[in-house]
Design an enzyme around this catalytic site. Structure first.
Site, PDB file in Angstrom:
ATOM      1  N   TYR A 157       7.340 -21.809 -35.240  1.00  0.00           N
ATOM      2  CA  TYR A 157       6.022 -22.039 -35.842  1.00  0.00           C
ATOM      3  C   TYR A 157       5.978 -21.654 -37.329  1.00  0.00           C
ATOM      4  O   TYR A 157       5.594 -22.475 -38.176  1.00  0.00           O
ATOM      5  CB  TYR A 157       4.951 -21.309 -35.029  1.00  0.00           C
ATOM      6  CG  TYR A 157       3.550 -21.496 -35.548  1.00  0.00           C
ATOM      7  CD1 TYR A 157       2.866 -22.702 -35.344  1.00  0.00           C
ATOM      8  CD2 TYR A 157       2.897 -20.477 -36.243  1.00  0.00           C
ATOM      9  CE1 TYR A 157       1.572 -22.875 -35.827  1.00  0.00           C
ATOM     10  CE2 TYR A 157       1.611 -20.654 -36.717  1.00  0.00           C
ATOM     11  CZ  TYR A 157       0.947 -21.842 -36.509  1.00  0.00           C
ATOM     12  OH  TYR A 157      -0.333 -22.007 -36.990  1.00  0.00           O
ATOM     13  N   LYS A 177       5.480 -24.116 -40.786  1.00  0.00           N
ATOM     14  CA  LYS A 177       4.402 -23.993 -41.768  1.00  0.00           C
ATOM     15  C   LYS A 177       4.957 -23.715 -43.171  1.00  0.00           C
ATOM     16  O   LYS A 177       4.341 -24.104 -44.165  1.00  0.00           O
ATOM     17  CB  LYS A 177       3.413 -22.904 -41.335  1.00  0.00           C
ATOM     18  CG  LYS A 177       2.644 -23.258 -40.047  1.00  0.00           C
ATOM     19  CD  LYS A 177       1.776 -24.501 -40.231  1.00  0.00           C
ATOM     20  CE  LYS A 177       0.868 -24.756 -39.042  1.00  0.00           C
ATOM     21  NZ  LYS A 177      -0.006 -25.921 -39.224  1.00  0.00           N
TER      22      LYS A 177
HETATM   23  P1  NAP Z   1      -6.247 -25.960 -31.346  1.00  0.00           P
HETATM   24  O1  NAP Z   1      -7.629 -25.547 -30.988  1.00  0.00           O
HETATM   25  O2  NAP Z   1      -5.158 -25.900 -30.335  1.00  0.00           O
HETATM   26  O3  NAP Z   1      -6.345 -27.418 -31.982  1.00  0.00           O
HETATM   27  C1  NAP Z   1      -5.197 -28.163 -32.308  1.00  0.00           C
HETATM   28  C2  NAP Z   1      -5.605 -29.614 -32.435  1.00  0.00           C
HETATM   29  O4  NAP Z   1      -4.422 -30.370 -32.785  1.00  0.00           O
HETATM   30  C3  NAP Z   1      -6.136 -30.201 -31.112  1.00  0.00           C
HETATM   31  O5  NAP Z   1      -7.192 -31.088 -31.397  1.00  0.00           O
HETATM   32  C4  NAP Z   1      -4.933 -30.954 -30.573  1.00  0.00           C
HETATM   33  O6  NAP Z   1      -5.271 -32.031 -29.722  1.00  0.00           O
HETATM   34  C5  NAP Z   1      -4.361 -31.452 -31.890  1.00  0.00           C
HETATM   35  N1  NAP Z   1      -3.004 -31.978 -31.743  1.00  0.00           N
HETATM   36  C6  NAP Z   1      -1.916 -31.367 -31.246  1.00  0.00           C
HETATM   37  N2  NAP Z   1      -0.876 -32.224 -31.258  1.00  0.00           N
HETATM   38  C7  NAP Z   1      -1.340 -33.388 -31.773  1.00  0.00           C
HETATM   39  C8  NAP Z   1      -0.761 -34.649 -32.031  1.00  0.00           C
HETATM   40  N3  NAP Z   1       0.525 -34.910 -31.732  1.00  0.00           N
HETATM   41  N4  NAP Z   1      -1.516 -35.616 -32.588  1.00  0.00           N
HETATM   42  C9  NAP Z   1      -2.815 -35.389 -32.877  1.00  0.00           C
HETATM   43  N5  NAP Z   1      -3.440 -34.230 -32.626  1.00  0.00           N
HETATM   44  C10 NAP Z   1      -2.690 -33.239 -32.086  1.00  0.00           C
HETATM   45  O7  NAP Z   1      -5.693 -25.084 -32.581  1.00  0.00           O
HETATM   46  P2  NAP Z   1      -6.319 -24.657 -33.991  1.00  0.00           P
HETATM   47  O8  NAP Z   1      -6.142 -23.197 -34.091  1.00  0.00           O
HETATM   48  O9  NAP Z   1      -7.656 -25.262 -34.190  1.00  0.00           O
HETATM   49  O10 NAP Z   1      -5.258 -25.327 -34.972  1.00  0.00           O
HETATM   50  C11 NAP Z   1      -5.584 -26.193 -36.034  1.00  0.00           C
HETATM   51  C12 NAP Z   1      -4.588 -25.965 -37.159  1.00  0.00           C
HETATM   52  O11 NAP Z   1      -4.782 -24.655 -37.707  1.00  0.00           O
HETATM   53  C13 NAP Z   1      -3.120 -26.038 -36.749  1.00  0.00           C
HETATM   54  O12 NAP Z   1      -2.388 -26.720 -37.732  1.00  0.00           O
HETATM   55  C14 NAP Z   1      -2.709 -24.571 -36.696  1.00  0.00           C
HETATM   56  O13 NAP Z   1      -1.329 -24.408 -36.892  1.00  0.00           O
HETATM   57  C15 NAP Z   1      -3.529 -24.017 -37.839  1.00  0.00           C
HETATM   58  N6  NAP Z   1      -3.726 -22.563 -37.842  1.00  0.00           N
HETATM   59  C16 NAP Z   1      -4.390 -21.964 -36.827  1.00  0.00           C
HETATM   60  C17 NAP Z   1      -4.579 -20.591 -36.861  1.00  0.00           C
HETATM   61  C18 NAP Z   1      -5.286 -19.869 -35.756  1.00  0.00           C
HETATM   62  O14 NAP Z   1      -5.277 -18.615 -35.757  1.00  0.00           O
HETATM   63  N7  NAP Z   1      -5.907 -20.551 -34.810  1.00  0.00           N
HETATM   64  C19 NAP Z   1      -4.120 -19.828 -37.952  1.00  0.00           C
HETATM   65  C20 NAP Z   1      -3.463 -20.479 -38.983  1.00  0.00           C
HETATM   66  C21 NAP Z   1      -3.281 -21.848 -38.928  1.00  0.00           C
HETATM   67  P3  NAP Z   1      -5.273 -31.897 -28.102  1.00  0.00           P
HETATM   68  O15 NAP Z   1      -6.635 -31.371 -27.725  1.00  0.00           O
HETATM   69  O16 NAP Z   1      -5.051 -33.306 -27.659  1.00  0.00           O
HETATM   70  O17 NAP Z   1      -4.173 -30.969 -27.717  1.00  0.00           O
END
Ligand code: NAP
Length: 235
Positions: free
Chosen positions: A160, A164
């Site tokens: 991961y 990033k």
């Molecule tokens: P999340 O709730 O798991 O949401 C991830 C989203 O990405 C979901 O809508 C998922 O769709 C979608 N996705 C996954 N694979 C995909 C694909 N092949 N094509 C299109 N959509 C896809 O996670 P989140 O925390 O909101 O993450 C959003 C972003 O923030 C990510 O890039 C993550 O790395 C980043 N981030 C998160 C955090 C944190 O603490 N949460 C911190 C830093 C960065 P499905 O519902 O179909 O699975």
């Protein structure tokens, strides 16, 4: 009128970003790989649904055609992302990391970003004020993960954070290639979403703030930067 596409916006940070940008008056395309989940989410927000799986060329090309035919794009938020976790939501150890795990994570987090950029850059180039926000992570920082005193130093997984870090370099290189666009990488902070089994300490409202802010910058805003709400982060 500003038109914005957010990938992976059916839930989590993407959904909250979509909600806020609809509220701010953007025409929002809510991208989701699953049509049922995506349509339902778009309906809740008054956004437009577009089917978009960032790992699938045909899906991304079709989404670009649709958005182009309906008037084009000003803002792209590359938000879709995955993190592979072990049993009980554990963070995988370096010794357990396989090439297959790396490939899976890179397919979405890295190649997905490039696939979407490649398909939508022609549309963005026709915008008067094109903006790209790449959702990176604090874990992308080589400085933070290598400094023993840094709060992120404990984080042991390989796939991961490496993905990033690649997103950050993608940001730098595209920002140089397209000086007329504002292209930045953002760190939302540790946010309670499905990605981390809802263990994050922030709400999605807090996490989406930097994404929403950088999606709304004007032509005089920064480009090629890596930022959180407090400003630039060490690479
Ligand atoms: P999340 O709730 O798991 O949401 C991830 C989203 O990405 C979901 O809508 C998922 O769709 C979608 N996705 C996954 N694979 C995909 C694909 N092949 N094509 C299109 N959509 C896809 O996670 P989140 O925390 O909101 O993450 C959003 C972003 O923030 C990510 O890039 C993550 O790395 C980043 N981030 C998160 C955090 C944190 O603490 N949460 C911190 C830093 C960065 P499905 O519902 O179909 O699975």
């Amino acid at each position: 009128m500003t038109t914005t596409l957010i990938t992976g916006a059916n839930k989590g940070l993407g959904f909250e970003t979509a909600r806020r940008l609809v509220e701010a008056g953007h025409t929002v395309y809510l991208g989701a790989r699953n049509a049922e989940r995506g349509r339902a989410a778009a309906e809740r927000l008054g956004a437009r649904f577009v089917q978009l799986d960032v790992t699938d060329d045909a899906s991304v090309r079709a989404a670009a055609k649709t958005v182009e035919a309906e008037g084009g794009l000003d803002v792209l938020v590359n938000n879709a992302g995955i993190e592979v976790r072990g049993e009980n939501n554990s963070i995988p150890a370096a010794a357990d990391t396989t090439a297959d795990e790396m490939r899976t994570v890179f397919e979405t987090n890295v190649f997905g970003v490039v696939r979407v950029l490649h398909a939508f850059l022609p549309l963005l180039r026709r915008s008067e004020a094109p903006v790209v926000v790449n959702v990176s992570s604090g874990l992308a920082s080589l400085t933070a993960l290598s400094e023993p005193d840094s709060p992120a130093h404990f984080y042991q997984a390989v796939a991961y954070p490496t993905s990033k870090t690649a997103v950050n370099m993608i940001t730098v290189q595209y920002a140089k290639a397209f000086p007329d666009m504002r292209i930045n990488a953002v760190e939302p902070g540790f946010t309670a979403t499905d990605l981390n089994g809802r263990t994050g300490s922030q709400s999605v409202e807090q996490g989406a703030e930097i994404i929403v802010r950088m999606a709304q910058i004007g032509p005089d805003g920064p480009t090629g930067a890596y930022l959180d709400l407090d400003g630039p982060l060490p690479w």
